[in-house]
Design a protein around this motif. Structure first.
Motif, mmCIF file in Angstrom:
data_model
loop_
_atom_site.group_PDB
_atom_site.id
_atom_site.type_symbol
_atom_site.label_atom_id
_atom_site.label_comp_id
_atom_site.label_asym_id
_atom_site.label_seq_id
_atom_site.Cartn_x
_atom_site.Cartn_y
_atom_site.Cartn_z
ATOM 1 N N SER A 43 -0.163 8.194 5.989
ATOM 2 C CA SER A 43 -0.214 7.867 4.568
ATOM 3 C C SER A 43 0.982 6.994 4.237
ATOM 4 O O SER A 43 1.955 6.929 4.996
ATOM 5 C CB SER A 43 -0.211 9.132 3.699
ATOM 6 O OG SER A 43 1.037 9.815 3.803
ATOM 7 N N GLY A 44 0.895 6.304 3.109
ATOM 8 C CA GLY A 44 1.994 5.415 2.768
ATOM 9 C C GLY A 44 1.940 4.942 1.339
ATOM 10 O O GLY A 44 0.980 5.183 0.604
ATOM 11 N N ASP A 45 3.017 4.243 0.935
ATOM 12 C CA ASP A 45 3.132 3.614 -0.378
ATOM 13 C C ASP A 45 2.765 4.574 -1.515
ATOM 14 O O ASP A 45 1.873 4.292 -2.325
ATOM 15 C CB ASP A 45 2.277 2.349 -0.446
ATOM 16 C CG ASP A 45 2.877 1.204 0.366
ATOM 17 O OD1 ASP A 45 3.898 1.424 1.039
ATOM 18 O OD2 ASP A 45 2.329 0.094 0.316
ATOM 19 N N PRO A 46 3.456 5.720 -1.597
ATOM 20 C CA PRO A 46 3.114 6.689 -2.643
ATOM 21 C C PRO A 46 3.483 6.196 -4.032
ATOM 22 O O PRO A 46 4.552 5.635 -4.248
ATOM 23 C CB PRO A 46 3.953 7.915 -2.259
ATOM 24 C CG PRO A 46 5.130 7.345 -1.534
ATOM 25 C CD PRO A 46 4.597 6.166 -0.774
ATOM 26 N N MET A 47 2.586 6.399 -4.963
ATOM 27 C CA MET A 47 2.828 6.135 -6.372
ATOM 28 C C MET A 47 2.601 7.426 -7.150
ATOM 29 O O MET A 47 2.248 8.456 -6.568
ATOM 30 C CB MET A 47 1.926 5.013 -6.868
ATOM 31 C CG MET A 47 2.247 3.676 -6.233
ATOM 32 S SD MET A 47 1.273 2.319 -6.938
ATOM 33 C CE MET A 47 2.001 0.909 -6.097
ATOM 34 N N GLY A 48 2.785 7.374 -8.455
ATOM 35 C CA GLY A 48 2.677 8.584 -9.243
ATOM 36 C C GLY A 48 1.281 9.173 -9.285
ATOM 37 O O GLY A 48 1.132 10.386 -9.449
ATOM 38 N N ASP A 49 0.253 8.336 -9.134
ATOM 39 C CA ASP A 49 -1.116 8.833 -9.244
ATOM 40 C C ASP A 49 -1.968 8.530 -8.027
ATOM 41 O O ASP A 49 -3.173 8.780 -8.029
ATOM 42 C CB ASP A 49 -1.792 8.239 -10.482
ATOM 43 C CG ASP A 49 -1.878 6.710 -10.424
ATOM 44 O OD1 ASP A 49 -1.271 6.112 -9.508
ATOM 45 O OD2 ASP A 49 -2.538 6.121 -11.301
ATOM 46 N N SER A 50 -1.371 7.975 -6.972
ATOM 47 C CA SER A 50 -2.182 7.600 -5.815
ATOM 48 C C SER A 50 -1.311 7.485 -4.574
ATOM 49 O O SER A 50 -0.086 7.384 -4.644
ATOM 50 C CB SER A 50 -2.892 6.267 -6.061
ATOM 51 O OG SER A 50 -1.961 5.201 -6.158
ATOM 52 N N VAL A 51 -1.985 7.470 -3.423
ATOM 53 C CA VAL A 51 -1.320 7.255 -2.144
ATOM 54 C C VAL A 51 -2.343 6.598 -1.223
ATOM 55 O O VAL A 51 -3.554 6.813 -1.356
ATOM 56 C CB VAL A 51 -0.789 8.576 -1.558
ATOM 57 C CG1 VAL A 51 -1.924 9.508 -1.178
ATOM 58 C CG2 VAL A 51 0.130 8.338 -0.383
ATOM 59 N N LEU A 52 -1.855 5.777 -0.308
ATOM 60 C CA LEU A 52 -2.739 5.129 0.657
ATOM 61 C C LEU A 52 -2.908 6.028 1.875
ATOM 62 O O LEU A 52 -1.932 6.583 2.391
ATOM 63 C CB LEU A 52 -2.161 3.774 1.061
ATOM 64 C CG LEU A 52 -3.004 2.930 2.029
ATOM 65 C CD1 LEU A 52 -2.870 1.456 1.696
ATOM 66 C CD2 LEU A 52 -2.610 3.162 3.487
ATOM 67 N N LEU A 53 -4.148 6.177 2.350
ATOM 68 C CA LEU A 53 -4.459 6.963 3.534
ATOM 69 C C LEU A 53 -4.967 6.039 4.633
ATOM 70 O O LEU A 53 -5.680 5.068 4.360
ATOM 71 C CB LEU A 53 -5.505 8.023 3.229
ATOM 72 C CG LEU A 53 -5.216 8.954 2.051
ATOM 73 C CD1 LEU A 53 -6.374 9.922 1.845
ATOM 74 C CD2 LEU A 53 -3.902 9.703 2.250
ATOM 75 N N TRP A 54 -4.627 6.362 5.888
ATOM 76 C CA TRP A 54 -4.989 5.495 7.022
ATOM 77 C C TRP A 54 -5.447 6.321 8.215
ATOM 78 O O TRP A 54 -4.950 7.430 8.458
ATOM 79 C CB TRP A 54 -3.770 4.667 7.452
ATOM 80 C CG TRP A 54 -4.043 3.797 8.652
ATOM 81 C CD1 TRP A 54 -4.451 2.497 8.652
ATOM 82 C CD2 TRP A 54 -3.963 4.182 10.035
ATOM 83 N NE1 TRP A 54 -4.611 2.040 9.944
ATOM 84 C CE2 TRP A 54 -4.321 3.061 10.811
ATOM 85 C CE3 TRP A 54 -3.606 5.363 10.684
ATOM 86 C CZ2 TRP A 54 -4.354 3.081 12.205
ATOM 87 C CZ3 TRP A 54 -3.646 5.403 12.088
ATOM 88 C CH2 TRP A 54 -4.005 4.260 12.826
ATOM 89 N N THR A 55 -6.393 5.752 8.978
ATOM 90 C CA THR A 55 -6.720 6.259 10.309
ATOM 91 C C THR A 55 -7.430 5.163 11.078
ATOM 92 O O THR A 55 -7.705 4.071 10.540
ATOM 93 C CB THR A 55 -7.578 7.527 10.262
ATOM 94 O OG1 THR A 55 -7.608 8.141 11.558
ATOM 95 C CG2 THR A 55 -9.003 7.218 9.812
ATOM 96 N N ARG A 56 -7.753 5.443 12.336
ATOM 97 C CA ARG A 56 -8.574 4.557 13.145
ATOM 98 C C ARG A 56 -9.568 5.426 13.898
ATOM 99 O O ARG A 56 -9.191 6.447 14.495
ATOM 100 C CB ARG A 56 -7.717 3.770 14.130
ATOM 101 C CG ARG A 56 -8.388 2.511 14.682
ATOM 102 C CD ARG A 56 -9.156 2.700 15.978
ATOM 103 N NE ARG A 56 -9.768 1.451 16.427
ATOM 104 C CZ ARG A 56 -10.542 1.333 17.501
ATOM 105 N NH1 ARG A 56 -10.810 2.384 18.269
ATOM 106 N NH2 ARG A 56 -11.077 0.159 17.820
ATOM 107 N N VAL A 57 -10.848 5.031 13.876
ATOM 108 C CA VAL A 57 -11.876 5.814 14.533
ATOM 109 C C VAL A 57 -12.444 5.027 15.715
ATOM 110 O O VAL A 57 -12.583 3.801 15.655
ATOM 111 C CB VAL A 57 -13.002 6.188 13.542
ATOM 112 C CG1 VAL A 57 -13.754 4.964 13.043
ATOM 113 C CG2 VAL A 57 -13.958 7.210 14.167
ATOM 114 N N THR A 58 -12.699 5.744 16.797
ATOM 115 C CA THR A 58 -13.403 5.175 17.953
ATOM 116 C C THR A 58 -14.796 5.776 17.951
ATOM 117 O O THR A 58 -15.005 6.896 18.434
ATOM 118 C CB THR A 58 -12.656 5.514 19.261
ATOM 119 O OG1 THR A 58 -11.304 5.084 19.160
ATOM 120 C CG2 THR A 58 -13.312 4.827 20.448
ATOM 121 N N PRO A 59 -15.800 5.063 17.395
ATOM 122 C CA PRO A 59 -17.117 5.675 17.216
ATOM 123 C C PRO A 59 -17.895 5.843 18.519
ATOM 124 O O PRO A 59 -18.703 6.765 18.646
ATOM 125 C CB PRO A 59 -17.831 4.705 16.270
ATOM 126 C CG PRO A 59 -17.157 3.389 16.495
ATOM 127 C CD PRO A 59 -15.730 3.720 16.815
#
Length: 551
Positions: free
Chosen positions: A49-65
Motif C-alpha cells: 500500500s502507499g500514498d496514504p491520504m485522510g480518506d483513501s490509500v493506494l493498494l497494489w499487487t501482482r497476479v500470475t493467472p
C-alpha cells in the motif's frame, strides 16, 4: 583514458563468475530471506500500500493467472481481480471492496485507490482471483487535514542493491510494528547487469535478467525480482510506503535528456528507455503515478507535518562538466524544473503544517572536498558520492551543488520568508549525515545562519567508502569523515561506512532521527544496532545530538 565515472569504475573490475539466478518467496510475517522456487500461479509478489491520504490509500499487487504469465513476458489473458479492505484482520467489518481488470498491458499488476475510509485509521486488505487469495496486508490512512497529531513515526531508507546483500534492513523495520509510513528516497532497485555493481566484487544475489535493464521487459523483470524478496514483501505488507525515484530506477546519473549509464544507439534512445522505466515503475510501485503525469506530490499528516516528495531526475539539465563554466550557476540550468520549483516554494509558504519535510533524492547541503585527502581517498569518495573531478577539483555535480541557482532560490525563499521547521530527508550517497543548511556556507556559523536542516540515511546494501577502499569498517574512513567535517562546519555528523535504515519521529517539540546499522549486509540473519540519534528542536533550524535510548 576514459573519464573517471561511476560506470567505468564499476565495469573496470570485470565480470565475475556467478551462481545461478534464484528468487525468493514466502509468507508473512517477516522472516530472513531464503531462496526457494516460485509457485506457478497466484499472488507471488506480495501486496503493498502507499500514498496514504485522510480518506483513501493506494493498494497494489501482482497476479500470475497462469504459469506462463511471468513478469515481462507479455503472456496471459486479461483477468479481473477482487479486493477488499476491512477494519479487522478477519474481514468481518469490510469498509470497501471492488474489482479491477488487469492483464499483460500492465504486466498483470493491480493498483486501486481504496476510498471512503476514515482518517487516521488502520485497515487490513487482500486480493483474490479464482480461488487464490493473497496474503493480508495492513495499512493506515493519514490523519485528517488540520487535526492535532502528537506523533508521526517513519522508516527512512534508500539505495537497496539486491546484488550487494540481503534486505534485512526491511525485515527489522517490518518487525517494529510502530511505523506510520515508510519513506523510500530512491534507488529502490538498480539497473546493472550481474558483475557490474555488488558487494566488494562478490555478487550476493545475481540480478534478473542477467543484462543491464534497458527495455520494458527488462525493467518489469527486475522489479519483479526485487518484489520476490521476503523481507521487502514483509515491509510492504506491514506499512504504507511513500516513494520517489532517483537515478538507478532509470540509469546512473540520469538527467532529462540522457544518463551517464546510457549509450545512445547501442542501448536504444533515451526517450524509449526512460518511458520503459517509468511505465514499469508505475506498474510495479504503490504510488499515485502513471506515465504522462508527474511523481512530485505532497502529503499532509494532520497539522503536524507535510511531506513533499521531489523528482530530481525528470527535469534536470545535464550535469556540469566544469566548475569554472559560468553555466553551473546560471538560472537557465535547473535541477527541479520551473513548475516543480514553484510548487516546492509555494508548499513552504502555504503549508498548514508545523513541520515541512522534503523527500529529497540528492543532497542539498553544500559539500566542499577537503584538500588533505590522498588521491586514493579522493577516488573512493568520488565513486561513493557519484562526483567527478573537473578542472582538477572534485565536485558534486550530480547533487544540488551542481545546480547552484536552484539551491539559491530555495535558500533565499526559506530565509526571506522566515520559514521554520523545514527538514530535507535525503538518500542517494550511501552514508549518514546530519547537517545544517547554511544561508551562506562561507560565513557559517559566525554570520551565516542556518535556514533548514538535512538528515541523510545510509544505504540498505549499496557499497560504502570502506567497501570501496577494501578496509574494515570504521578504520580508514574515520579520518576522511573528520576531514570532511573540518572543511564543512555545517556537517555535524557523518558516517561513510554503515549500511542499514533510519527511524524518524516527528512531534510538535522536535524531530528526531535514529540511524540503525547492520552487522553484515551479506548475512540474511544480520542484526541491527542503534548507531546515533540527532534531533531538530522546533524553531531551531539546527541539528543537535541526542543521547539516551532508541526510538
Amino acid at each position: 583514458m576514459p573519464p573517471l565515472t561511476r560506470r567505468n569504475l564499476l565495469r573496470s573490475a570485470g565480470v565475475f563468475a556467478l551462481a545461478g539466478a534464484a528468487t525468493t518467496v514466502g509468507t508473512l510475517p517477516a522472516q530472513a530471506a531464503v531462496r526457494a522456487p516460485l509457485a506457478p500461479t497466484g499472488f507471488l509478489h506480495g501486496v503493498a500500500s502507499g500514498d496514504p491520504m485522510g480518506d483513501s490509500v493506494l493498494l497494489w499487487t501482482r497476479v500470475t493467472p497462469v504459469p506462463g504469465a511471468t513478469p515481462g513476458s507479455g503472456a496471459g489473458a486479461d483477468v479481473t481481480v477482487k479486493w477488499e479492505v476491512a477494519e479487522d484482520s478477519g474481514f468481518l467489518r469490510v469498509a470497501a471492496r471492488g474489482s479491477v481488470k488487469t492483464g499483460p498491458g500492465r504486466d498483470h499488476t493491480v493498483k486501486v485507490i481504496a476510498g471512503g475510509l476514515r482518517a487516521g485509521t488502520s485497515y487490513w486488505y487482500r486480493f483474490s482471483l479464482a480461488g487464490a487469495t493473497s496474503v493480508t496486508g495492513r495499512t493506515r490512512t493519514a490523519p485528517a487535514a488540520g487535526a492535532p497529531v502528537d506523533r508521526l513515526r517513519l522508516g527512512v531508507v534508500s539505495c537497496a542493491n539486491l546484488q550487494a546483500g540481503y534486505f534485512t534492513a526491511y525485515r527489522h523495520l517490518a518487525d517494529r510494528g510502530d511505523l506510520d509510513v515508510v519513506l523510500h528516497l530512491g534507488d529502490y532497485l538498480y539497473e546493472y547487469a550481474p558483475g557490474e555493481y555488488q558487494a566488494r566484487d562478490v555478487v550476493v544475489r545475481p540480478h534478473d535478467p542477467a543484462v543491464e535493464m534497458t527495455t520494458l521487459s527488462h525493467y518489469r523483470r527486475r522489479h519483479a525480482q526485487y518484489k520476490t524478496d521476503l523481507d521487502l514483501q514483509a515491509l510492504h505488507a506491514a506499512v504504507p510506503f511513500v516513494v520517489t525515484w532517483d537515478d538507478h530506477e532509470f540509469a546512473n546519473d540520469a538527467w532529462s535528456g540522457g544518463a551517464e549509464n546510457h549509450t545512445e544507439g547501442a542501448e536504444g534512445t533515451w526517450a524509449a528507455r526512460r518511458a520503459a522505466s517509468q511505465q514499469a515503475y508505475a506498474e510495479w510501485m504503490p504510488v499515485r503515478f502513471e506515465p504522462g503525469g508527474h511523481i512530485y506530490r505532497r502529503f499532509a499528516f494532520g497539522s503536524l507535518a507535510s511531506i513533499s516528495m521531489l523528482d530530481l531526475r525528470s527535469y534536470r539539465s545535464q550535469q556540469a562538466s566544469s566548475i569554472v563554466d559560468p553555466a553551473i550557476g546560471s538560472p537557465a540550468r535547473t535541477l527541479t524544473g520551473e513548475a516543480q520549483m514553484d510548487w516546492l516554494l509555494d508548499g513552504f509558504s502555504r503549508a498548514d503544517t508545523q513541520w515541512k519535510l522534503v523527500g529529497n533524492p540528492v543532497m542539498i547541503a553544500p559539500v566542499r572536498f577537503p584538500s588533505t585527502l590522498s588521491s586514493q581517498e579522493i577516488g573512493a569518495v568520488e565513486q561513493l558520492l557519484g562526483t567527478t573531478t573537473i578542472d582538477g577539483v572534485p565536485y558534486n555535480v550530480d547533487q544540488w551543488d551542481g545546480y547552484t541557482a536552484d539551491r539559491s532560490r530555495v535558500i533565499s525563499h526559506l530565509r526571506d520568508n522566515a520559514i521554520s521547521d523545514a527538514v530535507f530527508l535525503t538518500g542517494d550517497i550511501h552514508s549518514a549525515w546530519a547537517c545544517d543548511v547554511p544561508a551562506d556556507p562561507l560565513t557559517y556559523p559566525t554570520n551565516g545562519a542556518s535556514v533548514a536542516t538535512e538528515l541523510v540515511c545510509t544505504s540498505v546494501t549499496s557499497d560504502n567508502l570502506d567497501d570501496i577502499l577494501r578496509t574494515p569498517p570504521r578504520t580508514a574512513s574515520v579520518a576522511v569523515e573528520e576531514a570532511f567535517k573540518a572543511a564543512n562546519p555545517h556537517v555535524k555528523y557523518l558516517d561513510f561506512d554503515s549500511h542499514g535504515f533510519s527511524v524518524l519521529e516527528v512531534t510538535p517539540g522536535a524531530l528526531r532521527m535514529d540511524w540503525y546499522v547492520l552487522s553484515d549486509r551479506t548475512n540474511p540473519a544480520s542484526t541491527s544496532t542503534l548507531s546515533t540519534s540527532w534531533q531538530v528542536t522546533a524553531g531551531s533550524r539546527a541539528v543537535s545530538r541526542v543521547g539516551g535510548g532508541a526510538l
